[in-house]
Design an enzyme around this catalytic site. Structure first.
Site, short mmCIF file in Angstrom:
data_model
loop_
_atom_site.label_atom_id
_atom_site.label_comp_id
_atom_site.label_asym_id
_atom_site.label_seq_id
_atom_site.Cartn_x
_atom_site.Cartn_y
_atom_site.Cartn_z
N PRO A 276 0.82 -1.21 0.00
CG PRO A 276 0.08 -0.94 2.21
CD PRO A 276 0.88 -1.85 1.33
N GLY A 277 0.47 2.25 -0.76
CA GLY A 277 1.16 3.53 -0.77
C GLY A 277 0.20 4.64 -0.38
NE ARG A 278 -4.27 6.52 -4.64
CZ ARG A 278 -3.94 7.36 -5.61
NH1 ARG A 278 -4.06 8.65 -5.43
NH2 ARG A 278 -3.49 6.92 -6.77
NE ARG A 314 -3.56 12.09 -6.67
CZ ARG A 314 -4.85 12.17 -6.51
NH1 ARG A 314 -5.40 13.22 -5.93
NH2 ARG A 314 -5.64 11.21 -6.89
CB CYS A 346 2.04 30.67 -18.07
SG CYS A 346 2.74 31.96 -17.05
CD GLU A 347 0.69 23.96 -18.95
OE1 GLU A 347 -0.28 23.16 -18.85
OE2 GLU A 347 1.84 23.61 -19.18
C1 LIG Z 1 1.89 2.24 -7.33
C2 LIG Z 1 2.09 0.86 -6.88
C3 LIG Z 1 1.69 0.47 -5.61
C4 LIG Z 1 0.97 1.37 -4.65
O1 LIG Z 1 -0.29 1.75 -5.08
P1 LIG Z 1 -1.22 2.61 -4.06
O2 LIG Z 1 -2.43 2.87 -4.83
O3 LIG Z 1 -0.46 3.84 -3.75
O4 LIG Z 1 -1.45 1.77 -2.87
C5 LIG Z 1 1.97 -0.83 -5.21
N1 LIG Z 1 2.61 -1.69 -6.04
C6 LIG Z 1 3.01 -1.35 -7.27
C7 LIG Z 1 3.70 -2.34 -8.12
C8 LIG Z 1 2.76 -0.06 -7.74
O5 LIG Z 1 3.15 0.27 -8.98
#
Ligand SMILES: *Cc1c(COP(=O)(O)O)cnc(C)c1O
Length: 421
Positions: A276-278, A314, A346-347
């Protein structure tokens, strides 16, 4: 849940008033909450406590050294997608045995870097990559532990730019060909096949696509084991979404995700990894900006702020929604007006929101973008020669600048003028 609340009429990050940070570092800036980062990591870690597991934070979401150190100290592994990310993870003290290497275009130099520094596994995404890794590892007298990323051809039902699990996407090998690709991998020197990897996309707001993908992985595990492969680790990727817009239905929780994993693949006895990242970093951060002007257009009001698309791309890139709130708490029942909220670049694409309904603010006021902790600072550029904005980390009543704003000279002096000019 996050730790950004109004207190005594001012938005706070934990116990620190946003206005105090602004006075010290100057707008615009990113601010992150340690408590939220910690909480989100633990939610995932707890959701998998029924089995041997590692939560590998997808550090592309937010790769500041302080964020990595905080998560690493909690026991997080890291999912890296470049040599630079690998080096960042190592610099933050993450041991190689907790780093997994993902990405469709790993170069031989990146493979060497990771094999030299130590790596938990490579998530291999193609046959040519598999051959390259076999060559690199063999030439070093090393054995690279690998999973192969399979593309399960499921619709993640998310924005097209961040869907990765359909057959038309560039990621992984088609699951239909997995049997022959695994056979090939097992026959190559310098590789040790240990598991299967899947990641179907980002900002998923339903569990169903995950369920479809995990079912396919479970089935494939049986098939590959029957072929004699020792499948002992499943990397199930990241992708769980966050509630950018409060009025929308809340996405599933990590606990529900963990239950789904258990239901779909728990019986296989594999070690589980997730990436997980987001969901770890997103709601742990705000982008804070100052209103420069309120400009009356012919049929609308523009709120021109000192943050721009180069700081947070984003909205311009994905049409993403961010909640934008005044740092000084509006009075209960305050009137609502409409703004087009724009940056100075400037966009016309430098627009954060159109006809956004919110309480009126004046020039000089601070506004905060919620849910800006993931894919914010990391995607920033210096377009229009706007220096990268600072990042600040809060811990209870303390805060620290974790990346300083470069001076104009620092920005300019990265260029060099050739002697013949
Ligand atoms: C981007 C990515 C993640 C994380 O995705 P999230 O939506 O930020 O949780 C995990 N694994 C891989 C391979 C990714 O490219």
């Amino acid at each position: 849940m996050d730790h950004f609340l109004y207190r005594d009429g001012v938005l706070h990050a934990e116990d620190v008033a946003i206005s105090d940070i602004a006075t010290e570092v100057g707008a615009p800036f990113y601010v992150y909450s340690s408590a939220t980062l910690t909480r989100h990591f633990r939610l995932f870690d707890d959701a998998l406590d029924w089995t041997d597991h590692l939560v590998c934070y997808a550090m592309k979401a937010n790769s500041n050294q302080a964020v990595l150190k905080l998560l690493g100290d909690l026991g997080a592994g890291m999912d890296v997608v470049s040599g630079g990310e690998y080096m960042r993870a190592k610099a933050a003290g993450i041991p190689g045995e907790r780093i997994v290497f993902s990405g469709v275009g790993k170069t031989r130099a990146e493979m060497r870097l990771a094999l030299e520094g130590g790596i938990r596994q490579f998530n291999v995404e193609s046959e040519p990559e598999m051959h390259a890794l076999s060559e690199v590892a063999s030439s070093m007298g090393a054995v690279a532990p690998i999973t192969i990323r399979v593309n399960p051809d499921v619709d993640a039902k998310t924005h097209e730019k961040i869907a990765t699990g359909k057959s038309e996407n560039k990621f992984g090998i088609p699951i239909s060909r997995a049997k022959e690709v695994y056979a090939e991998a097992a026959a190559l020197p310098g590789l040790e096949v240990i598991g299967i990897d899947v990641h179907i996309g980002s900002q998923l707001t339903q569990l169903e696509p995950f369920g479809q993908a995990f079912d396919k992985v479970a089935e494939l595990t049986g098939v590959l084991r029957a072929e004699g492969h020792d499948i002992r680790r499943l990397d199930l990727g990241g992708g769980l979404g966050i509630p950018y817009e409060r009025s929308n239905d809340a996405p599933p929780l990590p606990q529900e995700f963990g239950q789904l994993v258990r239901e779909k693949v728990g019986h296989l006895g594999c070690e589980i990894e997730i990436e997980p990242g987001r969901l770890i970093a997103g709601n742990a951060g705000l982008l804070v900006s100052e209103v420069i002007y309120i400009k009356q257009g012919e049929d609308r009001q523009f709120m021109i702020i000192d943050a721009a698309m180069n700081d947070l791309i984003r909205p311009a890139m994905y049409g993403a929604y961010h909640e934008i709130i005044p740092v000084v708490e509006p009075e209960a029942g305050a009137e609502q007006v409409k703004y087009d909220i724009v940056g100075p670049v400037c966009e016309s694409g430098d627009t954060f929101a159109k006809q956004r309904v919110m309480p009126p603010v004046e020039a000089g006021a601070l506004v905060a973008f919620r849910s800006a902790g993931a894919y914010g600072a990391v995607m920033a550029s210096e377009y229009n020669s706007r220096p990268l904005i600072p990042e600040v980390l809060v811990h209870e009543d303390q805060f620290a600048v974790i990346r300083a704003r470069p001076t104009f000279d620092e920005m300019i002096n990265r260029d060099t003028i050739p002697s013949w000019l």
